[in-house]
Design an enzyme around this catalytic site. Structure first.
Site, PDB file in Angstrom:
ATOM      1  N   HIS A  65      43.615  45.797  33.810  1.00  0.00           N
ATOM      2  CA  HIS A  65      44.014  45.085  35.037  1.00  0.00           C
ATOM      3  C   HIS A  65      43.804  43.578  34.942  1.00  0.00           C
ATOM      4  O   HIS A  65      44.480  42.833  35.628  1.00  0.00           O
ATOM      5  CB  HIS A  65      43.138  45.567  36.202  1.00  0.00           C
ATOM      6  CG  HIS A  65      43.775  46.627  37.015  1.00  0.00           C
ATOM      7  ND1 HIS A  65      43.165  47.129  38.130  1.00  0.00           N
ATOM      8  CD2 HIS A  65      44.937  47.292  36.901  1.00  0.00           C
ATOM      9  CE1 HIS A  65      43.939  48.057  38.679  1.00  0.00           C
ATOM     10  NE2 HIS A  65      45.020  48.154  37.948  1.00  0.00           N
TER      11      HIS A  65
ATOM     12  N   HIS B  14      48.572  41.222  47.182  1.00  0.00           N
ATOM     13  CA  HIS B  14      48.296  41.809  45.871  1.00  0.00           C
ATOM     14  C   HIS B  14      47.007  41.184  45.339  1.00  0.00           C
ATOM     15  O   HIS B  14      46.429  41.648  44.367  1.00  0.00           O
ATOM     16  CB  HIS B  14      49.463  41.592  44.890  1.00  0.00           C
ATOM     17  CG  HIS B  14      49.300  42.368  43.619  1.00  0.00           C
ATOM     18  ND1 HIS B  14      48.829  41.799  42.450  1.00  0.00           N
ATOM     19  CD2 HIS B  14      49.519  43.675  43.349  1.00  0.00           C
ATOM     20  CE1 HIS B  14      48.782  42.722  41.507  1.00  0.00           C
ATOM     21  NE2 HIS B  14      49.186  43.866  42.012  1.00  0.00           N
TER      22      HIS B  14
HETATM   23  O1  LIG Z   1      48.476  44.575  39.214  1.00  0.00           O
HETATM   24  C1  LIG Z   1      48.090  45.601  38.649  1.00  0.00           C
HETATM   25  O2  LIG Z   1      47.190  45.594  37.789  1.00  0.00           O
HETATM   26  C2  LIG Z   1      48.736  46.906  38.993  1.00  0.00           C
HETATM   27  C3  LIG Z   1      48.265  48.072  38.424  1.00  0.00           C
HETATM   28  N1  LIG Z   1      48.821  49.269  38.683  1.00  0.00           N
HETATM   29  C4  LIG Z   1      49.888  49.351  39.518  1.00  0.00           C
HETATM   30  C5  LIG Z   1      50.505  50.593  39.780  1.00  0.00           C
HETATM   31  C6  LIG Z   1      49.983  51.840  39.152  1.00  0.00           C
HETATM   32  O3  LIG Z   1      48.978  51.779  38.415  1.00  0.00           O
HETATM   33  O4  LIG Z   1      50.582  52.912  39.395  1.00  0.00           O
HETATM   34  C7  LIG Z   1      51.580  50.695  40.629  1.00  0.00           C
HETATM   35  C8  LIG Z   1      52.091  49.549  41.227  1.00  0.00           C
HETATM   36  C9  LIG Z   1      51.522  48.308  41.007  1.00  0.00           C
HETATM   37  C10 LIG Z   1      50.417  48.202  40.138  1.00  0.00           C
HETATM   38  C11 LIG Z   1      49.804  46.948  39.865  1.00  0.00           C
HETATM   39  O5  LIG Z   1      50.261  45.816  40.448  1.00  0.00           O
END
Ligand SMILES: O=C(O)c1cnc2c(C(=O)O)cccc2c1O
Length: 461
Positions: free
Chosen positions: A117, A350
């Site tokens: 992440h 976000h």
């Molecule tokens: O920013 C991030 O690290 C991050 C990580 N995962 C997701 C997922 C998922 O893991 O399903 C779905 C939609 C958006 C993100 C996202 O923005």
């Protein structure tokens, strides 16, 4: 106070906290002119003459990313640090084929369900080096109509040759920024990061005022138990946190864009282990938790429906019905996403941030901006009678503590863009609790009653 500004002017106005939001398309100008940066601003030649860069992230659109660099910097060496395996890894490498300056570092993810992440830019210039720790994926959608956060470091000058030969600790800050950043990057155990570890060692980071709070996958025990995750936060607040009596009645706020499975009751992890860390005060890490008011900010389905992006904003707010139905106790902690002060009530969050505000909302005992959502994967879960902390994902954030900004006990905050001498929060205080008819956004159920701002319904397959 308004009018277009160059990136270095925006940067200067944001000192000493250096906490910015991303620019948002479709909101009034003044909210994008004050304490807001676009990726092109960050990469602008005004911020430094780029020689090489390293981008840690989760999602990448490589052709779009290359266009965000000024033309004259697009051929500079670029290292992408990701967590992809197999087909996704191959797809990323294929997308980069035509860019001979791009190399990859695959972060090892040995814990199942872990993700990479962490979002960080390391920018090596002729003039020195800069670090940006932020919350946006390197995809166009993440920089268009969302509320995202970033900390932009000062321009760190290169150490003169003799200074750094001895050891890595030369040119560190009172917050141990350099050592902690090297420890975090060291946890990847990746040879592809060696040159960037050297770059960090070669620069004077003594002007860094924030504390690194990272997560690295693994089972951390003994002297490593407080190195990462929420135990790291607990340790830092125990050492540098607010005096116990000063914040006794102060709430804790968590704000994030996704929620993991936290257990069948609040006492399984959220209101015990996790809150214990967030509520830690100087000198003691055991606080009577019943007295601490935990407030959680998470967008309602109407926040998403009425957002600038409409329901599609919810594609980046991955709260699943199968997880939500097991933890309905969370709704009693929830508050709306409201950001009138920053002009971002319709720019879905976000960003992930946590803080300890005063009852009057005028100041905080600390503020954290990070990639870490509200999940055990990100923050860690104690195992074996609390003797080890199990973390699944890589995360990175920076903590703002009063003592490192020259003030005694608190940091003055506001969400009014005229108060640029304060730390500007990404959302409005006081918070607005969910009413009984409010529902948290859930991304994998259909919404067919009311259309979003573009006249569309939400029918996930
Ligand atoms: O920013 C991030 O690290 C991050 C990580 N995962 C997701 C997922 C998922 O893991 O399903 C779905 C939609 C958006 C993100 C996202 O923005």
């Amino acid at each position: 106070i308004t009018g277009p500004r160059s990136p270095d002017q925006v940067y200067s106005e944001g000192q000493p906290y250096s906490f910015f939001l991303t620019k948002v398309h479709g909101i009034q100008n003044q909210y994008n002119q004050v304490l807001a940066m676009d990726i092109k601003d960050i990469l602008s030649p005004i911020m430094g003459t780029l020689q090489a860069s390293c981008q840690f992230n989760y999602m990448f659109e490589i052709p779009w990313l290359m266009k965000q660099y000024p033309e004259q910097f697009r051929s500079k060496p670029l290292l992408l640090v990701h967590g992809f395996t197999a087909g996704n890894k191959t797809a990323l490498e294929i997308e980069a084929t035509k860019y001979s300056n791009i190399k990859f570092c695959q972060a090892r993810l040995e814990m199942i369900y872990g993700t990479h992440h962490t979002k960080m830019m390391m920018l090596l210039y002729e003039e020195g080096m800069r670090v940006v720790i932020h919350t946006s994926n390197l995809v166009e959608r993440d920089w268009y109509q969302k509320t995202q956060g970033m900390w932009i470091s000062p321009l760190f000058p290169k150490l003169k040759k003799e200074e750094n030969k001895s050891n890595f600790s030369r040119g560190d800050s009172p917050t141990n920024f350099k050592k902690d950043l090297l420890d975090y990057i060291g946890s990847y155990k990746a040879y592809q990061l060696k040159d960037w570890q050297q770059n960090i060692a070669d620069h004077d980071m003594s002007s860094a005022k924030v504390v690194i709070i990272g997560s690295s996958p693994g089972r951390h025990m003994a002297e490593n138990k407080h190195k990462f995750g929420h135990m790291r936060l607990r340790k830092v607040l125990n050492t540098h946190g607010p005096p116990k009596d000063f914040v006794k009645s102060w709430p804790v706020i968590g704000q994030y864009s996704s929620i993991g499975s936290l257990g069948a009751t609040k006492d399984a992890w959220l209101a015990t282990e996790f809150l214990q860390s967030l509520a830690t005060v100087e000198g003691s890490s055991c606080v009577p938790l019943a007295s601490i008011n935990l407030k959680l900010i998470f967008p309602t389905k109407d926040n998403v429906r009425c957002s600038l992006e409409g329901y599609p904003a919810g594609a980046s707010i991955p709260y699943s019905i199968n997880v939500a139905k097991k933890q309905t106790y969370l709704t009693s902690y929830f508050h709306h996403w409201i950001s009138k002060g920053r002009g971002r009530s319709r720019a879905m969050p976000h960003i992930k941030s946590y803080c300890r505000p005063s009852p009057s909302s005028q100041e905080v005992a600390w503020f954290l901006v990070t990639s870490a959502n509200l999940s055990k994967a990100a923050w860690g879960a104690l195992e074996k009678k609390g003797s080890q902390l199990m973390i699944r994902s890589y995360e990175l954030g920076v903590l703002f503590l009063p003592k490192f900004f020259g003030s005694k006990k608190t940091i003055p905050v506001s969400s009014d863009i005229n108060d640029t001498d304060k730390l500007l929060l990404p959302y409005d205080l006081p918070l607005k609790p969910y009413q009984k008819e409010d529902r948290p956004w859930i991304w994998d159920i259909a919404y067919k009653e009311l259309p979003d701002c573009n006249g569309n319904m939400w029918c996930p397959s």
